[in-house]
Scaffold this active site. Structure first.
Site, PDB file in Angstrom:
ATOM      1  N   GLU B  68       0.819  -1.217   0.000  1.00 23.18           N
ATOM      2  CA  GLU B  68       0.000   0.000   0.000  1.00 23.18           C
ATOM      3  C   GLU B  68       0.854   1.268   0.000  1.00 23.18           C
ATOM      4  O   GLU B  68       0.449   2.292  -0.546  1.00 23.18           O
ATOM      5  CB  GLU B  68      -0.967   0.009   1.189  1.00 23.18           C
ATOM      6  CG  GLU B  68      -2.095  -1.009   1.095  1.00 23.18           C
ATOM      7  CD  GLU B  68      -1.723  -2.393   1.612  1.00 23.18           C
ATOM      8  OE1 GLU B  68      -0.530  -2.616   1.942  1.00 23.18           O
ATOM      9  OE2 GLU B  68      -2.607  -3.267   1.691  1.00 23.18           O
ATOM     10  N   PHE B 130     -11.768  -7.162  13.763  1.00 26.01           N
ATOM     11  CA  PHE B 130     -10.689  -7.663  12.918  1.00 26.01           C
ATOM     12  C   PHE B 130     -10.321  -6.603  11.873  1.00 26.01           C
ATOM     13  O   PHE B 130     -11.192  -6.083  11.180  1.00 26.01           O
ATOM     14  CB  PHE B 130     -11.111  -8.964  12.229  1.00 26.01           C
ATOM     15  CG  PHE B 130     -10.058  -9.482  11.301  1.00 26.01           C
ATOM     16  CD1 PHE B 130      -8.809  -9.864  11.794  1.00 26.01           C
ATOM     17  CD2 PHE B 130     -10.274  -9.559   9.937  1.00 26.01           C
ATOM     18  CE1 PHE B 130      -7.816 -10.317  10.945  1.00 26.01           C
ATOM     19  CE2 PHE B 130      -9.277 -10.003   9.081  1.00 26.01           C
ATOM     20  CZ  PHE B 130      -8.049 -10.389   9.581  1.00 26.01           C
ATOM     21  N   GLN B 131      -9.055  -6.297  11.801  1.00 25.97           N
ATOM     22  CA  GLN B 131      -8.512  -5.286  10.879  1.00 25.97           C
ATOM     23  C   GLN B 131      -9.123  -3.902  11.086  1.00 25.97           C
ATOM     24  O   GLN B 131      -9.249  -3.125  10.145  1.00 25.97           O
ATOM     25  CB  GLN B 131      -8.634  -5.749   9.429  1.00 25.97           C
ATOM     26  CG  GLN B 131      -7.777  -6.987   9.180  1.00 25.97           C
ATOM     27  CD  GLN B 131      -7.508  -7.260   7.730  1.00 25.97           C
ATOM     28  OE1 GLN B 131      -8.357  -7.039   6.883  1.00 25.97           O
ATOM     29  NE2 GLN B 131      -6.321  -7.768   7.429  1.00 25.97           N
ATOM     30  N   LYS B 180     -17.567  -0.563   5.548  1.00 24.01           N
ATOM     31  CA  LYS B 180     -18.010  -1.561   4.572  1.00 24.01           C
ATOM     32  C   LYS B 180     -19.524  -1.532   4.377  1.00 24.01           C
ATOM     33  O   LYS B 180     -20.013  -1.721   3.260  1.00 24.01           O
ATOM     34  CB  LYS B 180     -17.555  -2.947   5.032  1.00 24.01           C
ATOM     35  CG  LYS B 180     -17.697  -4.004   3.955  1.00 24.01           C
ATOM     36  CD  LYS B 180     -17.010  -5.298   4.349  1.00 24.01           C
ATOM     37  CE  LYS B 180     -17.211  -6.358   3.269  1.00 24.01           C
ATOM     38  NZ  LYS B 180     -16.539  -7.627   3.623  1.00 24.01           N
ATOM     39  N   MET B 504      24.708   8.242   1.787  1.00 23.51           N
ATOM     40  CA  MET B 504      24.536   9.527   2.451  1.00 23.51           C
ATOM     41  C   MET B 504      24.796   9.403   3.950  1.00 23.51           C
ATOM     42  O   MET B 504      25.350  10.306   4.573  1.00 23.51           O
ATOM     43  CB  MET B 504      23.131  10.080   2.176  1.00 23.51           C
ATOM     44  CG  MET B 504      22.943  11.508   2.602  1.00 23.51           C
ATOM     45  SD  MET B 504      24.164  12.604   1.864  1.00 23.51           S
ATOM     46  CE  MET B 504      23.298  13.164   0.401  1.00 23.51           C
TER      47      MET B 504
HETATM   48  C1  LIG Z   1      12.762   5.324   5.029  1.00 22.37           C
HETATM   49  C2  LIG Z   1      14.074   5.966   5.322  1.00 22.37           C
HETATM   50  N1  LIG Z   1      14.869   5.432   6.274  1.00 22.37           N
HETATM   51  C3  LIG Z   1      16.081   5.991   6.539  1.00 22.37           C
HETATM   52  C4  LIG Z   1      16.499   7.106   5.874  1.00 22.37           C
HETATM   53  C5  LIG Z   1      17.843   7.739   6.199  1.00 22.37           C
HETATM   54  N2  LIG Z   1      18.722   7.697   5.007  1.00 22.37           N
HETATM   55  C6  LIG Z   1      18.871   8.763   4.200  1.00 22.37           C
HETATM   56  S1  LIG Z   1      19.863   8.435   2.890  1.00 22.37           S
HETATM   57  C7  LIG Z   1      20.123   6.859   3.408  1.00 22.37           C
HETATM   58  C8  LIG Z   1      21.003   5.932   2.620  1.00 22.37           C
HETATM   59  C9  LIG Z   1      20.500   5.634   1.276  1.00 22.37           C
HETATM   60  O1  LIG Z   1      21.335   4.667   0.696  1.00 22.37           O
HETATM   61  P1  LIG Z   1      21.261   4.327  -0.841  1.00 22.37           P
HETATM   62  O2  LIG Z   1      19.859   4.111  -1.249  1.00 22.37           O
HETATM   63  O3  LIG Z   1      22.209   3.212  -1.142  1.00 22.37           O
HETATM   64  O4  LIG Z   1      21.719   5.667  -1.527  1.00 22.37           O
HETATM   65  P2  LIG Z   1      23.180   6.359  -1.581  1.00 22.37           P
HETATM   66  O5  LIG Z   1      23.187   7.412  -0.537  1.00 22.37           O
HETATM   67  O6  LIG Z   1      24.183   5.308  -1.337  1.00 22.37           O
HETATM   68  O7  LIG Z   1      23.246   6.934  -2.941  1.00 22.37           O
HETATM   69  C10 LIG Z   1      19.445   6.614   4.602  1.00 22.37           C
HETATM   70  C11 LIG Z   1      19.485   5.349   5.346  1.00 22.37           C
HETATM   71  C12 LIG Z   1      15.603   7.629   4.912  1.00 22.37           C
HETATM   72  N3  LIG Z   1      15.898   8.744   4.233  1.00 22.37           N
HETATM   73  N4  LIG Z   1      14.423   7.037   4.637  1.00 22.37           N
END
Ligand SMILES: Cc1ncc(C[n+]2csc(CCOP(=O)(O)OP(=O)(O)O)c2C)c(N)n1
Ligand SMILES: [Mg+2]
Lengths: 183, 600
Positions: B68, B130-131, B180, B504
């Protein structure tokens, strides 16, 4: 839109940047479930404080309610609160009474005192002086009703504390602008 | 023709024909009336009557995502790439709770979507059935508005109202929760439109004095800059066209937020690139040093401003936004202009021409441009790519080549991204020339957005080139959507820059946390080529620089979907970078530039 208001805010906010000011917001809202929690959730979610809050339907058909909220914050925060409240879909109108002009604000308190003898007599004397009503009495207890400004109720309550005050119920303020002006 | 016509009908007091259908049929009829062509969704117990009605009609297409959250992201990207309202349909309980991330994402980026959720029977609400979940309670802070329909008479109007609210004013997500029993009940239906609301009245027409004051200030400027945001894209193609005109007319430089990219063509000389944390040197220094800042449909996000007290410290600030709560929220502005930014720009152009006796100080503007050109000459996006066979691919280079090879094929791509370094590199190295072509999660920064977003874009534009520029970690977050891509034969290109790190996160750990790479290594990755194949998709891989162009071309020439893994330099950092909370004139340029700076 309140183009001029916003420019004024700019000036006042710069002068009293970090000073807290008081605000009383009066809101006219759709009287349906979820509206109050939307408003309260907004305060909680954005870290604004609520000092008191009252709500009740105000039109003939019970379709609209008025919420009064007493709060405080820096001018920038007060402005944000107003705009964020305005942004809520079921909110018709938001007015900061403190900004709009002179206003009347009142609250009601019910105060229970359990005491005997001279303390009881003293409490009754004070009630007289404050024009509080006795709305319930038993041999050992009294319940006073007092309506007035918040400060007046605070003063009365403080005086009753050493005289056997055991329970307090306050409504929070209801407020309205003076004169012909309406919101 | 829907089943509406086959149902019982009568007429109401205004003589309008009243049809009686089931609530589910009314829902579909109203959606069709509203011009909805596609719904992204996932079935379940509390929406079975709606799915039954979907089965029995052919006006609205249903796209089955595999989660979803993905349905909501797909609806968001559908909306952002078309300017229409995206629609998602989910069941009660877990179906609804799975939408929360997508809803907040849409709220943060002002994306108009309507989410329809099923709810348990009205008689069971509050019984921990439920749900059952308190969907309106849970999504209250995740939506622009939400509503539990209790009265079957109001069903049709509540759906129409949801669309009006989602699409007008500052757009956003609206959720309608439908028990529903209402879906099954006989419900009246009258054809009509809703174009207003008793307590919700967005201001679209700006105050004319504000426009006058803004243009007067702009004409007096010596070091002006336009700072444009996602609002321009939301306001429609008319706003982007207007912006181009206004920027040309004034001769001023223009920078953009991440969400605004494409509103002004990246290739134009007056465009300085993105501003903010990973913005260009010239955009940030120009924003810092300007004397008049013209913010159009942008909201002074902290990723843009850095240290608020040092943000554009000497500028007179003009702020145009449709949402009054954005004015003076973060930065105090001198001239607020509230209204639809397309209309604001149109009026600014008129006013600019009307004030023809006041002309801009051309001498000052020339000096300003000279200064900007000096900053631009720093060439802050320079990177070093070794081109010998067998050398490691730099991620920046992979994106630059991708954009160049797309252009060589005379195509314009719709691009989505995940979140991380690759997202910022896309903003820096993939130039966007037109609005609605860049779909990214800006405000919420949701990893897992890009892949379902690509689904939504491709459904909206079946013949277009759609590329999801991704990181390997983000891709894993909604990887199940490969099945959706396969089912609907969506020819999306998933371009994964695999640096084996949550890049990042690793970058911040390197620069701010002493190189302690806590949990940011992408351990146990799948073989992306085999993974693609197991979903019945084409998998490709480039390991070294000599393979890069060949593989990009192979991907672009492939008519069907492709999962492309580009193995890139693992420890590359994204520069320029303004550390969080620092002012705009403290820009880290990165090793390549620091070297060239001392050399010159
Ligand atoms: C749902 C979610 N969880 C955690 C983060 C924190 N976060 C930001 S960038 C990142 C790493 C992303 O890694 P990747 O997809 O390999 O991209 P890269 O930076 O290596 O290009 C994380 C964990 C986020 N932005 N979104
Ligand atoms: Mg990575």
């Amino acid at each position: 839109m309140d183009y001029i208001d916003k420019k004024t805010l700019q000036r006042s906010a710069q002068q009293e940047k970090d000073e807290f000011i008081k605000a009383i917001f009066s809101l006219i809202v759709e009287n349906e479930s979820g509206v109050l929690s939307r408003v309260i959730g907004l305060f909680a979610g954005r870290g604004y404080n609520i000092e008191s809050l009252t709500v009740a339907p105000v039109d003939d058909h019970g379709r609209k309610s008025r919420i009064n909220i007493l709060t405080s914050g820096t001018p920038m925060v007060i402005n944000q609160i107003k705009e964020q409240l305005n942004k809520q879909i079921p909110v018709y109108q938001v007015v900061n009474l403190c900004q709009q002009g002179p206003y009347v604000a009142r609250e009601l308190a019910l105060i229970k005192v359990v005491s005997k003898g001279s303390e009881r007599a003293e409490a009754l004397n004070l009630a007289d002086a404050f024009r509080a009503q006795v709305v319930d009495a038993s041999v050992d207890s009294l319940v006073f009703e007092l309506t007035g400004k918040t400060e007046k109720i605070d003063a009365f309550v403080d005086l009753l504390r050493p005289l056997g005050l055991v329970e307090l119920s306050r409504t929070g303020i209801a407020a309205i602008g003076r004169g012909c002006q309406t919101i | 023709m829907t089943n509406a016509e086959h149902k019982k009908s009568g007429s109401d007091e205004t003589g309008q024909t009243v049809h009686t259908m089931t609530g589910a049929e009314v829902l579909l009829q109203v959606l069709a009336d509203l011009g909805v062509e596609v719904i992204f969704g996932y079935p379940g117990g509390a929406v079975l009557p709606i799915y039954d009605a979907i089965f029995q009609q052919d006006k609205i297409r249903h796209i089955l995502t595999r989660h979803e959250q993905a349905a909501v992201h797909a609806a968001e990207a559908y909306a952002r790439s078309t300017g229409k309202i995206g629609v998602a349909l989910v069941t009660s309980g877990p179906g609804a709770t799975n939408t929360v991330t997508g809803l907040v994402d849409a709220l943060m980026d002002s994306i108009p979507i309507v989410c329809i959720s099923g709810q348990v029977f009205s008689s069971l609400i509050g019984n921990d059935a439920f749900q059952e979940a308190d969907t309106v309670g849970i999504t209250r802070a995740a939506t622009k508005f939400n509503y539990l329909v209790k009265d079957k008479e109001k069903l049709a109007d509540k759906i129409r109202e949801a669309f009006y609210i989602a699409g007008s004013g500052r757009p956003g997500p609206v959720l309608v929760d439908i028990p529903k029993d209402l879906q099954l009940a006989q419900v009246p239906y009258v054809k009509k439109e809703i174009k207003s609301h008793p307590s919700y009245k967005p201001v679209t027409e700006p105050h004319h004095q504000a426009i006058k004051d803004a243009v007067t200030a702009m004409k007096k400027a010596k070091r002006p800059i336009f700072y444009t945001g996602g609002g321009i894209i939301n306001a429609g193609p008319h706003a982007s066209e207007g912006l181009r005109k206004l920027v040309k007319l004034s001769g001023f430089p223009c920078t953009s937020t991440l969400m605004g990219l494409g509103a002004y063509p990246a290739s134009d000389k007056q465009f300085l690139g993105m501003l903010g944390m990973h913005g260009t040197y010239e955009a940030n220094l120009a924003t810092h040093g300007c004397d008049v800042l013209i913010a159009l449909g942008a909201r002074f996000d902290d990723r843009v401003t850095g240290s608020v007290k040092d943000f554009s410290p000497n500028a007179l600030k003009i702020h145009a936004d449709i949402d009054p709560s954005q004015i003076n929220k973060i930065v105090l502005v001198d001239i607020p202009v509230i209204g639809d930014v397309a209309r604001i720009i149109e009026l600014m152009i008129q006013e600019w021409e009307a004030q023809s006796d006041h002309s801009v100080d051309q001498e000052a503007l020339k000096n300003w441009w000279e200064q900007i050109e000096k900053w631009r000459a720093v060439d802050c996006l320079k990177y070093q790519q070794d081109t010998k066979a067998g050398e490691v691919i730099k991620p920046q280079h992979a994106i630059r080549r991708l954009s160049e090879l797309v252009k060589e094929k005379s195509k314009e791509a719709y691009v989505s991204t995940e979140v991380g370094q690759h997202q910022m590199w896309t903003a820096q190295y993939f130039p966007f020339e037109s609005p609605n072509h860049f779909m990214t999660s800006g405000g919420l920064g949701t990893m897992g957005y890009g892949l379902p977003a690509a689904v939504g874009i491709q459904v909206a534009h079946p013949d277009a080139l759609v590329i999801d520029i991704a990181g390997e970690a983000s891709t894993m977050m909604n990887i199940q959507e490969l099945a959706t891509i396969k089912q609907y034969r969506l020819p999306v290109k998933i371009f994964i820059l695999n640096n084996r790190y949550m890049g990042m996160v690793r970058q911040w750990q390197e620069l701010i946390h002493g190189g302690r790479y806590s949990e940011s290594y992408s351990e146990s990755l799948p073989d992306f080529v085999k993974l693609a194949e197991s979903f019945g998709l084409k998998g490709m891989r480039a390991r070294t620089i000599d393979e890069l162009d060949t593989m990009i071309n192979a991907m672009l020439d492939e008519p069907g979907p492709v999962v492309m893994e580009i193995q890139v330099e693992r420890e590359e950092n994204c520069f320029p970078m303004i550390p969080a909370g620092a002012p705009h004139n403290q820009i880290l340029l990165g090793p390549v530039k620091e070297k060239t700076k001392t050399a010159s």
